[in-house]
Write a protein that holds these residues in place. Structure first.
Motif, PDB file in Angstrom:
ATOM      1  N   VAL A 196       0.826  -1.204   0.000  1.00 50.73           N
ATOM      2  CA  VAL A 196       0.000   0.000   0.000  1.00 50.73           C
ATOM      3  C   VAL A 196       0.865   1.261   0.000  1.00 50.73           C
ATOM      4  CG1 VAL A 196      -1.628   1.389   1.339  1.00 50.73           C
ATOM      5  CG2 VAL A 196      -1.994  -1.072   1.106  1.00 50.73           C
ATOM      6  N   LEU A 197       0.565   2.154  -0.932  1.00 50.33           N
ATOM      7  CA  LEU A 197       1.180   3.490  -0.977  1.00 50.33           C
ATOM      8  C   LEU A 197       0.119   4.499  -0.554  1.00 50.33           C
ATOM      9  CD1 LEU A 197       2.967   3.167  -4.431  1.00 50.33           C
ATOM     10  CD2 LEU A 197       4.012   2.935  -2.170  1.00 50.33           C
ATOM     11  N   ARG A 198       0.492   5.495   0.208  1.00 50.14           N
ATOM     12  CA  ARG A 198      -0.472   6.461   0.727  1.00 50.14           C
ATOM     13  C   ARG A 198      -0.301   7.815   0.035  1.00 50.14           C
ATOM     14  NH1 ARG A 198      -2.991   3.879   4.668  1.00 50.14           N
ATOM     15  NH2 ARG A 198      -1.884   2.175   5.729  1.00 50.14           N
ATOM     16  N   ASN A 199      -1.451   8.436  -0.223  1.00 48.67           N
ATOM     17  CA  ASN A 199      -1.491   9.738  -0.907  1.00 48.67           C
ATOM     18  C   ASN A 199      -0.672   9.686  -2.203  1.00 48.67           C
ATOM     19  OD1 ASN A 199      -3.091  11.013   1.132  1.00 48.67           O
ATOM     20  ND2 ASN A 199      -1.261  11.118   2.410  1.00 48.67           N
ATOM     21  N   GLU A 200      -0.972   8.668  -2.989  1.00 45.69           N
ATOM     22  CA  GLU A 200      -0.244   8.395  -4.234  1.00 45.69           C
ATOM     23  C   GLU A 200      -0.969   9.018  -5.427  1.00 45.69           C
ATOM     24  OE1 GLU A 200       2.925   6.313  -6.417  1.00 45.69           O
ATOM     25  OE2 GLU A 200       2.605   7.088  -4.387  1.00 45.69           O
ATOM     26  N   PRO A 201      -0.234   9.687  -6.338  1.00 49.62           N
ATOM     27  CA  PRO A 201      -0.883  10.298  -7.500  1.00 49.62           C
ATOM     28  C   PRO A 201      -1.100   9.308  -8.642  1.00 49.62           C
ATOM     29  CG  PRO A 201       1.436  10.819  -7.515  1.00 49.62           C
ATOM     30  CD  PRO A 201       1.188  10.037  -6.247  1.00 49.62           C
TER      31      PRO A 201
ATOM     32  N   GLY B 275      -0.437  11.685 -18.587  1.00 50.01           N
ATOM     33  CA  GLY B 275       0.459  12.684 -19.157  1.00 50.01           C
ATOM     34  C   GLY B 275       0.862  13.720 -18.134  1.00 50.01           C
ATOM     35  N   SER B 276       0.806  14.980 -18.520  1.00 52.66           N
ATOM     36  CA  SER B 276       1.264  16.062 -17.658  1.00 52.66           C
ATOM     37  C   SER B 276       0.123  16.783 -16.953  1.00 52.66           C
ATOM     38  CB  SER B 276       2.069  17.078 -18.481  1.00 52.66           C
ATOM     39  OG  SER B 276       1.262  17.599 -19.538  1.00 52.66           O
ATOM     40  N   GLY B 277      -1.069  16.173 -16.938  1.00 53.61           N
ATOM     41  CA  GLY B 277      -2.217  16.823 -16.313  1.00 53.61           C
ATOM     42  C   GLY B 277      -2.136  16.826 -14.798  1.00 53.61           C
ATOM     43  N   LYS B 278      -3.099  17.489 -14.190  1.00 55.17           N
ATOM     44  CA  LYS B 278      -3.161  17.528 -12.730  1.00 55.17           C
ATOM     45  C   LYS B 278      -3.413  16.120 -12.206  1.00 55.17           C
ATOM     46  CE  LYS B 278      -5.507  22.010 -13.039  1.00 55.17           C
ATOM     47  NZ  LYS B 278      -6.802  22.700 -12.758  1.00 55.17           N
ATOM     48  N   PRO B 279      -2.675  15.684 -11.186  1.00 58.03           N
ATOM     49  CA  PRO B 279      -2.855  14.318 -10.682  1.00 58.03           C
ATOM     50  C   PRO B 279      -4.101  14.172  -9.820  1.00 58.03           C
ATOM     51  CG  PRO B 279      -1.224  15.447  -9.373  1.00 58.03           C
ATOM     52  CD  PRO B 279      -1.573  16.385 -10.505  1.00 58.03           C
ATOM     53  N   HIS B 280      -4.644  12.965  -9.809  1.00 59.97           N
ATOM     54  CA  HIS B 280      -5.669  12.570  -8.853  1.00 59.97           C
ATOM     55  C   HIS B 280      -4.920  11.909  -7.695  1.00 59.97           C
ATOM     56  CE1 HIS B 280      -9.171  12.841 -11.802  1.00 59.97           C
ATOM     57  NE2 HIS B 280      -8.096  13.079 -12.532  1.00 59.97           N
ATOM     58  N   ILE B 281      -5.175  12.325  -6.477  1.00 58.48           N
ATOM     59  CA  ILE B 281      -4.432  11.832  -5.315  1.00 58.48           C
ATOM     60  C   ILE B 281      -5.273  10.782  -4.591  1.00 58.48           C
ATOM     61  CG2 ILE B 281      -3.224  12.442  -3.192  1.00 58.48           C
ATOM     62  CD1 ILE B 281      -2.017  13.649  -5.724  1.00 58.48           C
ATOM     63  N   CYS B 282      -4.702   9.575  -4.471  1.00 63.54           N
ATOM     64  CA  CYS B 282      -5.416   8.445  -3.876  1.00 63.54           C
ATOM     65  C   CYS B 282      -4.927   8.203  -2.446  1.00 63.54           C
ATOM     66  CB  CYS B 282      -5.202   7.184  -4.714  1.00 63.54           C
ATOM     67  SG  CYS B 282      -5.644   7.387  -6.455  1.00 63.54           S
ATOM     68  N   GLU B 283      -5.859   8.083  -1.534  1.00 58.39           N
ATOM     69  CA  GLU B 283      -5.503   7.874  -0.124  1.00 58.39           C
ATOM     70  C   GLU B 283      -4.701   6.586   0.060  1.00 58.39           C
ATOM     71  OE1 GLU B 283      -7.674   7.858   4.287  1.00 58.39           O
ATOM     72  OE2 GLU B 283      -8.885   7.929   2.458  1.00 58.39           O
ATOM     73  N   GLU B 284      -5.144   5.501  -0.568  1.00 61.90           N
ATOM     74  CA  GLU B 284      -4.408   4.240  -0.530  1.00 61.90           C
ATOM     75  C   GLU B 284      -4.376   3.649  -1.932  1.00 61.90           C
ATOM     76  OE1 GLU B 284      -4.783   1.843   3.444  1.00 61.90           O
ATOM     77  OE2 GLU B 284      -6.805   2.411   2.804  1.00 61.90           O
ATOM     78  N   LEU B 285      -3.202   3.180  -2.347  1.00 54.45           N
ATOM     79  CA  LEU B 285      -3.046   2.646  -3.701  1.00 54.45           C
ATOM     80  C   LEU B 285      -2.080   1.466  -3.687  1.00 54.45           C
ATOM     81  CD1 LEU B 285      -2.640   4.548  -7.015  1.00 54.45           C
ATOM     82  CD2 LEU B 285      -0.870   2.912  -6.360  1.00 54.45           C
ATOM     83  N   VAL B 286      -2.411   0.454  -4.486  1.00 51.68           N
ATOM     84  CA  VAL B 286      -1.553  -0.721  -4.664  1.00 51.68           C
ATOM     85  C   VAL B 286      -1.407  -0.989  -6.161  1.00 51.68           C
ATOM     86  CG1 VAL B 286      -1.342  -3.217  -4.345  1.00 51.68           C
ATOM     87  CG2 VAL B 286      -2.148  -1.796  -2.462  1.00 51.68           C
TER      88      VAL B 286
END
Length: 266
Positions: free
Chosen positions: A160-165, A169-180
């Motif tokens: 699990v990675l926390r606050n992962e974008p 491309g080069s657009g604004k990232p979506h930030i995910c609370e938990e990501l695998v």
């Protein structure tokens, strides 16, 4: 092409459009579509290159949902663009050319990935709910679909990675609370090889040029399965909260040749 007719069709949708000559040193000979800003707010800027003489027309307008379908025919073929309003801002999305698209609703369908269509059928989602941002098959935020994992899909909590974008491309990232990230193909990446080399390609390269081993190589996974849980935040969208693990699937816009005509990436 009558620019005034195009602009009036965008007004019917509830937006604004400006058909203008392209600017800058590297003016392309085709059409480029962007979302610009001026004193009155956002507008669609349709830029025509110096050599461009496109067949440009709106083929469907849906004022009730603030969307329209734009068609352009130029040197590299016919392209369709879905223009509309999503939550807080206007957007433009290139529609895959291989899809049969004649109106706004079929453009929505064409932008959905295959796995999303399968999930809709499995969950027996009614047609009137299929284009909502949330239904029994998925939750959508911008170009990303979040599909609940199946019972047989196992998510390893050790990765699990926390606050992962996540971003395109080069657009604004979506930030995910938990990501695998799971699975995918192992590749070797360096500044000189940003797209990565497979293990076979990497070993073959070093056998010919051993000195390249000194490059700043890192290992990554190409096309892994991406799974998220919890809050997903983005500056232009309402935060969503995913209860349980969901697989992340991007829309099909990257399958479109027409995407190169879209300047705006959120």
């Amino acid at each position: 092409m009558d620019a005034h007719i195009i602009e009036r069709q965008f007004e019917r949708m509830g937006g604004r459009a400006k058909v203008v000559p392209a600017r800058g040193r590297n003016v392309r000979s085709d059409v480029s579509i962007d979302v610009g800003h001026d004193a009155e707010g956002e507008f669609f800027e349709i830029s025509l290159g110096a050599q461009a003489d496109p067949d440009l027309r709106v083929i469907d307008v849906r004022p009730d949902i603030r969307h329209l379908l734009l068609l352009t025919e130029q040197a590299d073929g016919k392209h369709k663009f879905l223009c509309g309003h999503d939550e807080r801002h206007w957007f433009v999305a290139a529609v895959p050319e291989l899809a049969t698209v004649s109106n706004v609703i079929t453009a929505f369908d064409a932008l959905k990935p295959r796995d999303v269509h399968i999930r809709e059928r499995q969950m027996k989602v009614k047609p009137k709910k299929r284009n909502r941002r949330k239904n029994d098959a998925f939750v959508r935020q911008g170009e990303w679909f979040f599909v609940p994992v199946q019972p047989w899909q196992r998510i390893d909590p050790r990765w699990v990675l926390r606050n992962e974008p996540i971003n395109r491309g080069s657009g604004k990232p979506h930030i995910c609370e938990e990501l695998v990230r799971q699975g995918g193909e192992l590749v070797y990446v360096s500044p000189q090889h940003p797209n990565g080399l497979t293990a076979v390609q990497y070993q073959k390269l070093l056998s010919k040029k051993p000195k390249l081993k000194k490059l700043s190589w890192i290992t990554q996974r190409r096309n892994p399965g991406v799974f998220v849980r919890g809050k997903v935040r983005h500056a232009d969208h309402k935060t969503i909260c995913l209860d349980g693990w969901h697989q992340v699937i991007m829309n099909t816009e990257t399958q479109s040749v027409a995407m190169r005509h879209v300047a705006f990436i959120d």
